[in-house]
Write a protein that holds these residues in place. Structure first.
Motif, PDB file in Angstrom:
ATOM      1  N   TYR A 147       0.864  -1.268   0.016  1.00  0.00           N
ATOM      2  CA  TYR A 147       0.348   0.190   0.073  1.00  0.00           C
ATOM      3  C   TYR A 147       0.624   1.564   0.051  1.00  0.00           C
ATOM      4  O   TYR A 147       0.479   2.192   0.946  1.00  0.00           O
ATOM      5  CB  TYR A 147      -1.218  -0.134   1.286  1.00  0.00           C
ATOM      6  CG  TYR A 147      -2.211   0.953   0.814  1.00  0.00           C
ATOM      7  CD1 TYR A 147      -3.204   0.452  -0.353  1.00  0.00           C
ATOM      8  CD2 TYR A 147      -2.682   2.571   1.335  1.00  0.00           C
ATOM      9  CE1 TYR A 147      -4.096   1.122  -0.317  1.00  0.00           C
ATOM     10  CE2 TYR A 147      -3.497   3.129   1.183  1.00  0.00           C
ATOM     11  CZ  TYR A 147      -3.532   2.253   0.323  1.00  0.00           C
ATOM     12  OH  TYR A 147      -5.440   3.291   0.323  1.00  0.00           O
ATOM     13  N   GLY A 148       1.730   1.330  -1.085  1.00  0.00           N
ATOM     14  CA  GLY A 148       2.539   2.726  -1.317  1.00  0.00           C
ATOM     15  C   GLY A 148       2.859   2.609  -2.462  1.00  0.00           C
ATOM     16  O   GLY A 148       1.993   2.744  -3.398  1.00  0.00           O
ATOM     17  N   GLU A 149       4.202   2.652  -2.508  1.00  0.00           N
ATOM     18  CA  GLU A 149       4.421   2.834  -4.311  1.00  0.00           C
ATOM     19  C   GLU A 149       3.799   1.329  -5.107  1.00  0.00           C
ATOM     20  O   GLU A 149       3.247   2.093  -6.407  1.00  0.00           O
ATOM     21  CB  GLU A 149       6.273   2.852  -4.703  1.00  0.00           C
ATOM     22  CG  GLU A 149       6.769   4.256  -3.426  1.00  0.00           C
ATOM     23  CD  GLU A 149       5.723   5.406  -4.797  1.00  0.00           C
ATOM     24  OE1 GLU A 149       6.007   5.597  -5.742  1.00  0.00           O
ATOM     25  OE2 GLU A 149       5.856   6.525  -4.345  1.00  0.00           O
ATOM     26  N   ASN A 150       4.367   0.394  -4.798  1.00  0.00           N
ATOM     27  CA  ASN A 150       3.405  -0.645  -5.478  1.00  0.00           C
ATOM     28  C   ASN A 150       2.483  -1.149  -4.376  1.00  0.00           C
ATOM     29  O   ASN A 150       2.512  -1.784  -3.573  1.00  0.00           O
ATOM     30  CB  ASN A 150       5.098  -1.309  -5.301  1.00  0.00           C
ATOM     31  CG  ASN A 150       5.971  -1.101  -6.591  1.00  0.00           C
ATOM     32  OD1 ASN A 150       5.434  -1.104  -7.412  1.00  0.00           O
ATOM     33  ND2 ASN A 150       7.163  -1.137  -5.574  1.00  0.00           N
ATOM     34  N   ARG A 151       1.395  -1.337  -5.467  1.00  0.00           N
ATOM     35  CA  ARG A 151       0.181  -2.610  -4.688  1.00  0.00           C
ATOM     36  C   ARG A 151       0.472  -3.828  -5.376  1.00  0.00           C
ATOM     37  O   ARG A 151      -0.463  -4.862  -4.353  1.00  0.00           O
ATOM     38  CB  ARG A 151      -0.940  -1.852  -5.656  1.00  0.00           C
ATOM     39  CG  ARG A 151      -0.972  -0.253  -3.924  1.00  0.00           C
ATOM     40  CD  ARG A 151      -1.892   0.527  -4.263  1.00  0.00           C
ATOM     41  NE  ARG A 151      -2.397   1.598  -3.506  1.00  0.00           N
ATOM     42  CZ  ARG A 151      -3.563   2.581  -3.414  1.00  0.00           C
ATOM     43  NH1 ARG A 151      -4.338   2.031  -4.122  1.00  0.00           N
ATOM     44  NH2 ARG A 151      -2.998   3.787  -3.081  1.00  0.00           N
ATOM     45  N   LYS A 152       1.104  -4.349  -6.099  1.00  0.00           N
ATOM     46  CA  LYS A 152       1.347  -5.071  -6.560  1.00  0.00           C
ATOM     47  C   LYS A 152       2.732  -5.685  -6.538  1.00  0.00           C
ATOM     48  O   LYS A 152       3.897  -4.630  -7.412  1.00  0.00           O
ATOM     49  CB  LYS A 152       0.533  -5.249  -8.420  1.00  0.00           C
ATOM     50  CG  LYS A 152       1.850  -6.927  -8.899  1.00  0.00           C
ATOM     51  CD  LYS A 152       0.594  -6.744 -10.473  1.00  0.00           C
ATOM     52  CE  LYS A 152       1.229  -8.341 -10.987  1.00  0.00           C
ATOM     53  NZ  LYS A 152       1.193  -7.522 -12.486  1.00  0.00           N
ATOM     54  N   PRO A 153       3.184  -6.791  -5.782  1.00  0.00           N
ATOM     55  CA  PRO A 153       4.608  -6.655  -5.924  1.00  0.00           C
ATOM     56  C   PRO A 153       5.059  -6.972  -6.630  1.00  0.00           C
ATOM     57  O   PRO A 153       4.273  -7.916  -7.455  1.00  0.00           O
ATOM     58  CB  PRO A 153       4.371  -8.170  -4.360  1.00  0.00           C
ATOM     59  CG  PRO A 153       3.251  -9.228  -5.103  1.00  0.00           C
ATOM     60  CD  PRO A 153       2.136  -7.462  -5.446  1.00  0.00           C
TER      61      PRO A 153
END
Length: 404
Positions: free
Chosen positions: A125-131
């Protein structure tokens, strides 16, 4: 309906070797006597998923609700329990509100190190919501265990989607440890339309969809909602002694502003106010149990509150401003989406042209509901407009149910 009181049991063992651990868990399982009413979450059924983790580098998607229950209402965190069983956890992946569940709704969460375990925590829940592939490097199996509340705009569903998608692309199996749905006893609301898809609504489902998160994961896979129709190697560890008709108090807050069973029950209906100029109680001790605004009439709304910064709301809407509204904390429990409160507030706002904001269609799942409210369409006609799509969804839903 009375809330179910349930006992969730775990016996903690000390293991000198993996073989000894297997023997003791099997002995415990054989001797465990369950009452018909005892509900057992997926995380407590360690003997079912431990063989899938042994000898593997494991990633865990978890937050403060990811616990293994013990006797006398005690519990240990899933990560701590698995580390004690010598499972090699490589990374933890945190959803909205963070690994320990302390961040505000929508608050940006950074990667970091968990102070208790020393494990790296990757924010989803930051720059990337998909790892990314880099985030998943070295992971051989992913374990997902988060308590959901059964509402489309609760973002843990989107986190599950992206975890399944990223793992499918890298051939990493995913295990979902199922947990009960506190709003699982009904299905209602408009079905999401494609043009308002967002992180608070990714799939064509109603606001309240009546499925556990394990069932929902099966639906994501089966309906080919993942990018390029990839399929995730998905295993669901199901609940024991659960039906969708059971209602109960969650033992741990699923997020900072859902404090109790009443707030969870009202959440599907009161969250509409997040897309308006009305507060739903953030910054008080009555989150999602009250609503109010400085633009509502004191003559019509006799309840008042003044939001202040608190746990889960560092900068609440109308911080320090007196709001007039309604206290719903003693209202009857809902088994449907209730529109009367948002309609009443709209009709009572001094300037209705500034009532809605751009977030409302994303919560509603369409642009139609706002237009219906503005045009004064009767509630029964609004609800009737959902029914065809709801009927279609219920047919799809039935394919993936694990419980009655």
């Amino acid at each position: 309906m009375k809330y179910l009181s349930f006992i969730l049991i775990l016996f903690v063992i000390s293991c000198k070797s993996s073989v000894e651990s297997d023997i003791k868990w099997n002995e415990i399982d054989n001797n465990l006597q369950l009452n018909d009413s005892s509900l057992v979450v997926g995380a407590n059924q360690i003997q079912r998923y431990l063989p899938l983790l042994k000898g593997k580098r494991v990633g865990v998607v978890a937050n403060q609700t990811s616990v293994v229950f013990k006797e006398n209402n005690n519990f240990t965190h899933l990560v701590d329990s698995l580390l004690a069983l010598k499972i090699e956890i490589t990374k933890v992946y945190a959803p909205e509100h963070g690994f320990r569940g302390t961040a505000d709704a929508g608050e940006h969460i950074e990667d970091g190190i968990d102070a208790k375990t020393g494990l790296p925590v990757i924010s989803l829940y930051g720059e990337n919501r998909k790892p990314s592939a880099e985030h998943l490097e070295g992971i051989e199996v992913m374990l997902f265990d988060i308590q959901d509340v059964g509402v489309r705009f609760y973002t843990y569903l989107s986190t599950l989607h992206y975890i399944m998608e990223a793992c499918a692309e890298l051939n990493i199996p995913v295990i979902v440890l199922d947990r009960p749905n506190p709003n699982g006893h009904y299905v209602d609301g408009p079905v999401l339309e494609e043009d308002v898809k967002s992180f608070v609504g990714m799939h064509p489902v109603p606001i309240v969809y009546g499925m556990t998160i394990g069932e929902y994961g099966k639906m994501i896979n089966g309906e080919q909602w993942l990018k390029d129709s990839v399929r995730c190697n998905l295993t669901v560890v199901p609940l024991k002694h659960y039906t969708h008709k059971l209602q109960y108090d969650l033992p741990i807050k699923p997020s900072p502003n859902l404090f109790n069973a009443k707030s969870i029950n009202l959440y599907p209906s009161l969250c509409f106010f997040e897309g308006t100029n009305v507060s739903c109680g953030r910054g008080t001790e009555m989150q999602f149990q009250v609503f109010g605004s400085p633009f509502l009439s004191q003559d019509k709304f006799d309840y008042s509150f003044t939001p202040r910064p608190n746990f889960g709301a560092k900068n609440p809407k109308y911080n320090g401003v007196l709001c007039y509204g309604s206290d719903l904390s003693s209202s009857s429990d809902l088994n449907k989406i209730e529109l009367k409160w948002v309609i009443d507030a709209y009709n009572s706002t001094k300037d209705p042209t500034v009532f809605f904001n751009k977030f409302f269609p994303k919560l509603a799942g369409n642009k139609t509901l706002q237009n219906q409210i503005e045009q004064g369409i009767p509630v029964e006609d609004i609800v009737a407009s959902w029914q065809s799509d709801l009927k279609t969804f219920k047919i799809i839903r039935a394919r993936y149910l694990l419980y009655e």
